[in-house]
Design a protein around this motif. Structure first.
Motif, PDB file in Angstrom:
ATOM      1  N   ASP A 145      48.967  25.456  39.838  1.00 43.15           N
ATOM      2  CA  ASP A 145      48.535  24.799  41.071  1.00 43.15           C
ATOM      3  C   ASP A 145      47.056  24.446  41.062  1.00 43.15           C
ATOM      4  O   ASP A 145      46.511  23.985  42.073  1.00 43.15           O
ATOM      5  CB  ASP A 145      48.855  25.677  42.284  1.00 43.15           C
ATOM      6  N   GLY A 146      46.380  24.675  39.934  1.00 37.83           N
ATOM      7  CA  GLY A 146      44.976  24.334  39.811  1.00 37.83           C
ATOM      8  C   GLY A 146      44.012  25.464  40.096  1.00 37.83           C
ATOM      9  O   GLY A 146      42.805  25.338  39.845  1.00 37.83           O
ATOM     10  N   GLU A 147      44.509  26.599  40.644  1.00 32.09           N
ATOM     11  CA  GLU A 147      43.630  27.738  40.899  1.00 32.09           C
ATOM     12  C   GLU A 147      43.126  28.319  39.579  1.00 32.09           C
ATOM     13  O   GLU A 147      43.819  28.282  38.559  1.00 32.09           O
ATOM     14  CB  GLU A 147      44.369  28.822  41.681  1.00 32.09           C
ATOM     15  N   THR A 148      41.920  28.883  39.627  1.00 32.61           N
ATOM     16  CA  THR A 148      41.337  29.507  38.444  1.00 32.61           C
ATOM     17  C   THR A 148      41.212  31.007  38.663  1.00 32.61           C
ATOM     18  O   THR A 148      40.884  31.471  39.759  1.00 32.61           O
ATOM     19  CB  THR A 148      39.962  28.916  38.130  1.00 32.61           C
ATOM     20  N   VAL A 149      41.488  31.769  37.600  1.00 32.74           N
ATOM     21  CA  VAL A 149      41.460  33.231  37.653  1.00 32.74           C
ATOM     22  C   VAL A 149      40.661  33.746  36.466  1.00 32.74           C
ATOM     23  O   VAL A 149      40.954  33.407  35.315  1.00 32.74           O
ATOM     24  CB  VAL A 149      42.879  33.840  37.607  1.00 32.74           C
ATOM     25  N   ALA A 150      39.641  34.562  36.735  1.00 30.22           N
ATOM     26  CA  ALA A 150      38.896  35.247  35.683  1.00 30.22           C
ATOM     27  C   ALA A 150      39.407  36.682  35.589  1.00 30.22           C
ATOM     28  O   ALA A 150      39.571  37.358  36.612  1.00 30.22           O
ATOM     29  CB  ALA A 150      37.404  35.224  35.981  1.00 30.22           C
ATOM     30  N   ILE A 151      39.671  37.157  34.371  1.00 26.02           N
ATOM     31  CA  ILE A 151      40.195  38.504  34.150  1.00 26.02           C
ATOM     32  C   ILE A 151      39.261  39.195  33.158  1.00 26.02           C
ATOM     33  O   ILE A 151      39.123  38.755  32.013  1.00 26.02           O
ATOM     34  CB  ILE A 151      41.629  38.472  33.607  1.00 26.02           C
ATOM     35  N   SER A 152      38.600  40.263  33.597  1.00 27.49           N
ATOM     36  CA  SER A 152      37.624  40.967  32.769  1.00 27.49           C
ATOM     37  C   SER A 152      38.132  42.354  32.401  1.00 27.49           C
ATOM     38  O   SER A 152      38.703  43.062  33.249  1.00 27.49           O
ATOM     39  CB  SER A 152      36.283  41.104  33.506  1.00 27.49           C
ATOM     40  N   GLY A 153      37.909  42.759  31.160  1.00 22.97           N
ATOM     41  CA  GLY A 153      38.325  44.090  30.726  1.00 22.97           C
ATOM     42  C   GLY A 153      38.012  44.317  29.264  1.00 22.97           C
ATOM     43  O   GLY A 153      37.397  43.478  28.604  1.00 22.97           O
ATOM     44  N   PHE A 154      38.454  45.447  28.731  1.00 19.88           N
ATOM     45  CA  PHE A 154      38.209  45.789  27.328  1.00 19.88           C
ATOM     46  C   PHE A 154      39.285  46.746  26.849  1.00 19.88           C
ATOM     47  O   PHE A 154      40.019  47.340  27.642  1.00 19.88           O
ATOM     48  CB  PHE A 154      36.828  46.414  27.155  1.00 19.88           C
ATOM     49  N   SER A 155      39.363  46.913  25.527  1.00 18.17           N
ATOM     50  CA  SER A 155      40.256  47.895  24.901  1.00 18.17           C
ATOM     51  C   SER A 155      39.423  49.041  24.351  1.00 18.17           C
ATOM     52  O   SER A 155      38.274  48.860  23.948  1.00 18.17           O
ATOM     53  CB  SER A 155      41.048  47.254  23.760  1.00 18.17           C
ATOM     54  N   TYR A 156      40.016  50.235  24.306  1.00 15.16           N
ATOM     55  CA  TYR A 156      39.312  51.390  23.742  1.00 15.16           C
ATOM     56  C   TYR A 156      39.087  51.179  22.246  1.00 15.16           C
ATOM     57  O   TYR A 156      40.048  50.913  21.508  1.00 15.16           O
ATOM     58  CB  TYR A 156      40.134  52.665  23.941  1.00 15.16           C
ATOM     59  N   PRO A 157      37.846  51.340  21.772  1.00 10.55           N
ATOM     60  CA  PRO A 157      37.613  51.259  20.323  1.00 10.55           C
ATOM     61  C   PRO A 157      37.987  52.550  19.605  1.00 10.55           C
ATOM     62  O   PRO A 157      38.212  52.559  18.394  1.00 10.55           O
ATOM     63  CB  PRO A 157      36.108  50.999  20.230  1.00 10.55           C
ATOM     64  N   GLN A 158      38.022  53.673  20.339  1.00 10.96           N
ATOM     65  CA  GLN A 158      38.449  54.952  19.792  1.00 10.96           C
ATOM     66  C   GLN A 158      39.136  55.734  20.921  1.00 10.96           C
ATOM     67  O   GLN A 158      39.268  55.234  22.024  1.00 10.96           O
ATOM     68  CB  GLN A 158      37.270  55.761  19.227  1.00 10.96           C
ATOM     69  N   ARG A 159      39.587  56.956  20.588  1.00 14.63           N
ATOM     70  CA  ARG A 159      40.421  57.697  21.543  1.00 14.63           C
ATOM     71  C   ARG A 159      39.691  58.007  22.840  1.00 14.63           C
ATOM     72  O   ARG A 159      40.292  57.966  23.918  1.00 14.63           O
ATOM     73  CB  ARG A 159      40.910  58.994  20.892  1.00 14.63           C
ATOM     74  N   TRP A 160      38.419  58.340  22.766  1.00 15.19           N
ATOM     75  CA  TRP A 160      37.658  58.690  23.960  1.00 15.19           C
ATOM     76  C   TRP A 160      36.550  57.672  24.187  1.00 15.19           C
ATOM     77  O   TRP A 160      35.869  57.252  23.247  1.00 15.19           O
ATOM     78  CB  TRP A 160      37.049  60.091  23.836  1.00 15.19           C
ATOM     79  N   VAL A 161      36.371  57.291  25.437  1.00 15.12           N
ATOM     80  CA  VAL A 161      35.244  56.468  25.862  1.00 15.12           C
ATOM     81  C   VAL A 161      34.513  57.266  26.932  1.00 15.12           C
ATOM     82  O   VAL A 161      34.956  57.335  28.087  1.00 15.12           O
ATOM     83  CB  VAL A 161      35.697  55.103  26.404  1.00 15.12           C
ATOM     84  N   ALA A 162      33.415  57.912  26.545  1.00 14.14           N
ATOM     85  CA  ALA A 162      32.745  58.838  27.446  1.00 14.14           C
ATOM     86  C   ALA A 162      31.723  58.165  28.359  1.00 14.14           C
ATOM     87  O   ALA A 162      31.314  58.745  29.367  1.00 14.14           O
ATOM     88  CB  ALA A 162      32.045  59.939  26.638  1.00 14.14           C
ATOM     89  N   SER A 163      31.315  56.944  28.029  1.00 12.26           N
ATOM     90  CA  SER A 163      30.286  56.273  28.825  1.00 12.26           C
ATOM     91  C   SER A 163      30.910  55.401  29.910  1.00 12.26           C
ATOM     92  O   SER A 163      32.039  54.915  29.778  1.00 12.26           O
ATOM     93  CB  SER A 163      29.400  55.412  27.921  1.00 12.26           C
ATOM     94  N   ASP A 164      30.155  55.191  30.966  1.00 14.31           N
ATOM     95  CA  ASP A 164      30.577  54.349  32.082  1.00 14.31           C
ATOM     96  C   ASP A 164      30.580  52.886  31.625  1.00 14.31           C
ATOM     97  O   ASP A 164      29.540  52.355  31.233  1.00 14.31           O
ATOM     98  CB  ASP A 164      29.605  54.546  33.246  1.00 14.31           C
ATOM     99  N   PRO A 165      31.728  52.191  31.675  1.00 16.67           N
ATOM    100  CA  PRO A 165      31.773  50.805  31.188  1.00 16.67           C
ATOM    101  C   PRO A 165      31.382  49.771  32.243  1.00 16.67           C
ATOM    102  O   PRO A 165      31.229  48.596  31.916  1.00 16.67           O
ATOM    103  CB  PRO A 165      33.245  50.639  30.800  1.00 16.67           C
ATOM    104  N   LEU A 166      31.224  50.186  33.495  1.00 11.65           N
ATOM    105  CA  LEU A 166      31.050  49.212  34.580  1.00 11.65           C
ATOM    106  C   LEU A 166      29.808  48.345  34.457  1.00 11.65           C
ATOM    107  O   LEU A 166      29.835  47.165  34.854  1.00 11.65           O
ATOM    108  CB  LEU A 166      31.079  49.922  35.921  1.00 11.65           C
TER     109      LEU A 166
END
Length: 405
Positions: free
Chosen positions: A125-146
């Motif tokens: 219908d012409g609407e635009t959607v931005a989708i932001s995110g990431f995948s884990y590079p290793q099992r634990w991600v201890a830092s705040d990604p925001l």
């Protein structure tokens, strides 16, 4: 606009420890994560959604089977034929470093990388959607990604995908964040993954954990599924739909005045007839006020009696859609005291033993299994493990000869 938010498919979950189930049911259980995921993709096609978001842990283990990879390719291809884009982020169970993908996903699939990136879609219908995110590079991600997430883009809608947990201030292993941080990005929706019970962290804009699509253990009770999200007058409205074919439940049976296992069996059979489930339900039963002798209590605790009951009452269990995975007697806790030792030193010793470092050392290599690591790092585990250990020790001490010094 219409889309599906799902997470934590956990394809290939092994469902260990369920060997006492009927073979046909066991096969259904082991296939259940695939069956549940298929319902997600079926819904996407039936609703003709604009896109599908899968927020982490599509696979249960880093070692993905050929069957699981082929299954996911086939489902993505179904959506590709219907021109439905899929946005995928990998989580702590299927992190990027252990992706040994032998086939390329169809062209409609976007796999988010280890750095926060934004995928922009233009809908029919012409609407635009931005989708932001990431995948884990290793099992634990201890830092705040925001801090790496951009603010709302110049699009009609902006959605965040995040496989993580609310920050607790210590031992945060799973992309810790705060709700205020999410709100500060001014997104229209946050599609969260990692927590297996669906939760609403904020109503508008919606910040939601979809939960997993199929419960895998007794701590994952209740309905499981995903969200169908629809735009309505400038807001996004999520609607939950169920996908699980097998449920897990806990229940309590009052065994007051019962002193034999035969009597317990009779009362349990009556309970099954009065408490049928709506669909196949794996049930962990706690028995209260039971008074058995030591031999019968041991048989119950070790599962011998339950194995016999499962074999001799298969018809009643099937009629009730309930299948017992455990029957546990609730015993009155015994006070833990130290004979011939000063209680003060006993308490000091316990405090020295039950430390995070000692518990971690004892857990050892088991932490290499993602599901066990998730369980062990839950904040409630220390409060659970210590009383159980003390109860077992108290019972062992109670069996010792009091005359032995």
């Amino acid at each position: 606009m219409k889309f599906i938010h799902a997470a934590d498919l956990h394809l290939d979950s092994p469902f260990l420890g369920l060997t006492g189930l009927p073979s046909s049911l066991l096969a259904t259980v082991r296939q259940s994560t695939f069956t549940a995921a298929t319902k997600v993709f079926d819904q996407a096609l039936a609703q003709q959604v604009d896109f599908v978001l899968l927020a982490g842990d599509l696979f249960d283990r880093a070692e993905q089977s050929v069957a699981a990879q082929a299954y996911l390719f086939q489902q993505f291809d179904r959506l590709d034929q219907a021109q439905i884009p899929v946005i995928v982020s990998f989580g702590n169970h299927d992190y990027l470093a252990d992706q040994h993908q032998t086939v390329a996903y169809p062209k409609n699939v976007t796999v988010l990388g280890s750095q926060v990136t934004t995928k922009t879609l233009t809908l029919a219908d012409g609407e635009t959607v931005a989708i932001s995110g990431f995948s884990y590079p290793q099992r634990w991600v201890a830092s705040d990604p925001l801090p790496d997430f951009p603010v709302h883009a110049a699009t009609d809608w902006h959605i965040g995908m995040l496989h993580g947990a609310v920050a607790t201030g210590s031992d945060d292993h799973y992309a810790p964040f705060t709700v205020d941080e999410l709100l500060s990005k001014r997104y229209d929706y946050w599609a969260l993954g990692h927590i297996h019970h669906r939760q609403t962290l904020n109503q508008q804009p919606p910040i939601l954990y979809a939960g997993n699509t199929q419960g895998r253990a007794i701590n994952e009770t209740g309905a499981k599924g995903a969200y169908l999200v629809t735009s309505d007058h400038g807001h996004l409205q999520p609607q939950f739909f169920s996908t699980a074919t097998i449920e897990w439940a806990t229940a309590t049976l009052d065994a007051a005045n019962l002193t034999t296992l035969t009597a317990l069996g009779t009362r349990l059979t009556d309970w099954l007839a009065s408490q049928p489930a709506a669909q196949p339900t794996l049930t962990a039963l706690t028995v209260t006020h039971l008074q058995l002798d030591a031999t019968d209590l041991t048989s119950l605790r070790q599962g011998e009696w339950l194995n016999l009951y499962l074999r001799t009452h298969a018809r009643q269990l099937k009629a009730a859609h309930r299948y017992l995975v455990s029957v546990t007697p609730q015993v009155q806790p015994q006070a833990l005291t130290a004979p011939q030792l000063d209680q003060q030193y006993w308490d000091q010793g316990a405090a020295a033993v039950f430390t995070p470092a000692n518990l971690q050392a004892t857990f050892g290599k088991l932490a290499q299994e993602p599901a066990l690591a998730d369980w062990f790092t839950q904040a409630t585990q220390d409060a659970t493990l210590r009383p159980q250990a003390e109860q077992v020790l108290a019972e062992l001490m109670g069996k010792e000869d009091p005359d032995v010094s």
